[in-house]
Motif scaffolding. Structure first.
Motif, PDB file in Angstrom:
ATOM      1  N   VAL A 169       0.852  -1.184   0.000  1.00 60.81           N
ATOM      2  CA  VAL A 169       0.000   0.000   0.000  1.00 60.81           C
ATOM      3  C   VAL A 169       0.888   1.234   0.000  1.00 60.81           C
ATOM      4  O   VAL A 169       2.059   1.186   0.405  1.00 60.81           O
ATOM      5  CB  VAL A 169      -0.954   0.018   1.212  1.00 60.81           C
ATOM      6  N   LEU A 170       0.331   2.337  -0.459  1.00 57.29           N
ATOM      7  CA  LEU A 170       1.104   3.572  -0.576  1.00 57.29           C
ATOM      8  C   LEU A 170       0.950   4.409   0.684  1.00 57.29           C
ATOM      9  O   LEU A 170      -0.166   4.673   1.138  1.00 57.29           O
ATOM     10  CB  LEU A 170       0.625   4.379  -1.785  1.00 57.29           C
ATOM     11  N   ALA A 171       2.094   4.832   1.230  1.00 55.83           N
ATOM     12  CA  ALA A 171       2.096   5.780   2.340  1.00 55.83           C
ATOM     13  C   ALA A 171       2.263   7.178   1.772  1.00 55.83           C
ATOM     14  O   ALA A 171       3.195   7.444   1.009  1.00 55.83           O
ATOM     15  CB  ALA A 171       3.244   5.464   3.293  1.00 55.83           C
ATOM     16  N   LEU A 172       1.351   8.059   2.130  1.00 58.75           N
ATOM     17  CA  LEU A 172       1.423   9.429   1.652  1.00 58.75           C
ATOM     18  C   LEU A 172       0.935  10.356   2.753  1.00 58.75           C
ATOM     19  O   LEU A 172       0.200   9.921   3.655  1.00 58.75           O
ATOM     20  CB  LEU A 172       0.631   9.629   0.362  1.00 58.75           C
ATOM     21  N   PRO A 173       1.342  11.613   2.729  1.00 62.09           N
ATOM     22  CA  PRO A 173       0.922  12.513   3.803  1.00 62.09           C
ATOM     23  C   PRO A 173      -0.569  12.793   3.740  1.00 62.09           C
ATOM     24  O   PRO A 173      -1.144  12.955   2.661  1.00 62.09           O
ATOM     25  CB  PRO A 173       1.745  13.780   3.547  1.00 62.09           C
ATOM     26  N   THR A 174      -1.192  12.839   4.886  1.00 64.22           N
ATOM     27  CA  THR A 174      -2.605  13.201   4.951  1.00 64.22           C
ATOM     28  C   THR A 174      -2.789  14.589   4.341  1.00 64.22           C
ATOM     29  O   THR A 174      -2.041  15.519   4.628  1.00 64.22           O
ATOM     30  CB  THR A 174      -3.079  13.187   6.408  1.00 64.22           C
ATOM     31  N   ALA A 230       5.952   6.277  -0.554  1.00 59.58           N
ATOM     32  CA  ALA A 230       6.593   4.962  -0.592  1.00 59.58           C
ATOM     33  C   ALA A 230       5.557   3.861  -0.461  1.00 59.58           C
ATOM     34  O   ALA A 230       4.513   4.026   0.192  1.00 59.58           O
ATOM     35  CB  ALA A 230       7.636   4.819   0.527  1.00 59.58           C
ATOM     36  N   LEU A 231       5.853   2.734  -1.116  1.00 54.95           N
ATOM     37  CA  LEU A 231       5.046   1.528  -0.985  1.00 54.95           C
ATOM     38  C   LEU A 231       5.597   0.673   0.146  1.00 54.95           C
ATOM     39  O   LEU A 231       6.806   0.467   0.253  1.00 54.95           O
ATOM     40  CB  LEU A 231       5.062   0.724  -2.286  1.00 54.95           C
TER      41      LEU A 231
END
Length: 294
Positions: A169-174, A230-231
């Motif tokens: 899964v992709l981590a991205l800023p809220t 990042a994944l």
């Protein structure tokens, strides 16, 4: 008969790397004239000239450059063997050192440790928590006997057995525009971002450089600050829920593969038992199901 000793190789490596007998002598702790005689003796034993020396300079010959590469590898292997032997003698029956990155083991660690410790004749096991992708180097250096890793990793000198696969899964800023979508595809990420290296799962905006990071905590903090995306395996996302991060499924992202790795030259029965148990535990669990992380 080959009469070359490890001490002679260490002396030669020191001189070859320092290109100075004075600095090399200080490094290995002997007098410079004694070091010079030792190198001359090594050249006699090998029947080749390793160094070109003048009163002002030291340079490697072609034969010396070749020996330097091989000597470094030989000394690393020797030091690793000595560490393993000394560690095994440290407690009755020896012990097994497992290298693993905290939270990057698909939740297998507790179950594998419990199953291994229940094995008849199991030796004590020490868990060494490492930095990001440090495990292969620790295995080659003899500082660890076995490791749980995530592919791809540096397999030089190592054997490995896959354990589990799970979605990434992709981590991205809220607050990031992509966070507004419930599901993503790689093309959505790559429209405005590029991988920091071929095969990497870390993305920065086109034309930007990857920010520095040394471990998972630093990676996640850089993502929170909007400096990269990042994944990650879904199991890691489940353990790292925080308000500043949003996790989104990426339908066509490659799966994360966890594996158990060990040195190719290992003949340890304890390592063999750990590999067998780790594969059995992961087989009982099966591939992690796809999950939505938010």
């Amino acid at each position: 008969m080959n009469r070359v000793e490890s001490r002679s190789l260490r002396y030669f490596v020191a001189v070859a790397e320092e290109l100075s007998f004075i600095r090399a002598a200080e490094r290995v702790g002997i007098a410079a004239p004694a070091l010079s005689r030792a190198i001359s003796g090594l050249e006699v034993d090998l029947g080749v000239r390793l160094l070109e020396r003048t009163t002002r300079s030291v340079a490697l010959t072609e034969a010396g450059a070749m020996l330097l590469a091989d000597a470094r590898a030989a000394l690393v292997a020797l030091d690793a063997a000595v560490r393993r032997a000394r560690r095994a003698a440290g407690v009755a029956g020896g012990k097994l050192v497992l290298a693993v990155k905290a939270d990057v083991e698909a939740g297998l660690l507790e179950d594998v440790l419990a199953a291994y410790r229940a094995e008849p004749g199991a030796v004590p096991i020490e868990v060494m928590f490492t930095g990001w992708r440090e495990q292969p180097g620790l295995l080659r250096a003899g500082e660890a006997d076995v490791a749980i890793v995530i592919e791809p990793f540096d397999t030089d000198g190592l054997d490995a057995e896959p354990l589990l696969r799970e979605p990434q899964v992709l981590a991205l800023p809220t607050g990031h525009p992509l966070a507004e979508r419930p599901r993503l595809r790689l093309a959505d990420i790559e429209a405005e971002h590029q991988q920091v290296a071929v095969g990497a799962h870390v993305y920065v905006r086109h034309g930007e450089q990857s920010p520095p990071f040394g471990d998972m905590v630093q990676m996640l903090r850089q993502i929170e600050l909007g400096r990269m995306l990042a994944l990650f395996p879904v199991s890691l996302a489940e353990r790292n829920a925080r308000p500043q991060l949003t996790w989104r499924p990426v339908d066509d992202a490659p799966e994360a593969t966890f594996a158990v790795a060990w040195p190719q030259n290992s003949h340890s029965l304890a390592v063999a038992a750990f590999v067998r148990i780790a594969t059995a535990v992961s087989a009982d669990r099966g591939t992690s199901p796809t999950a939505d992380a938010t």
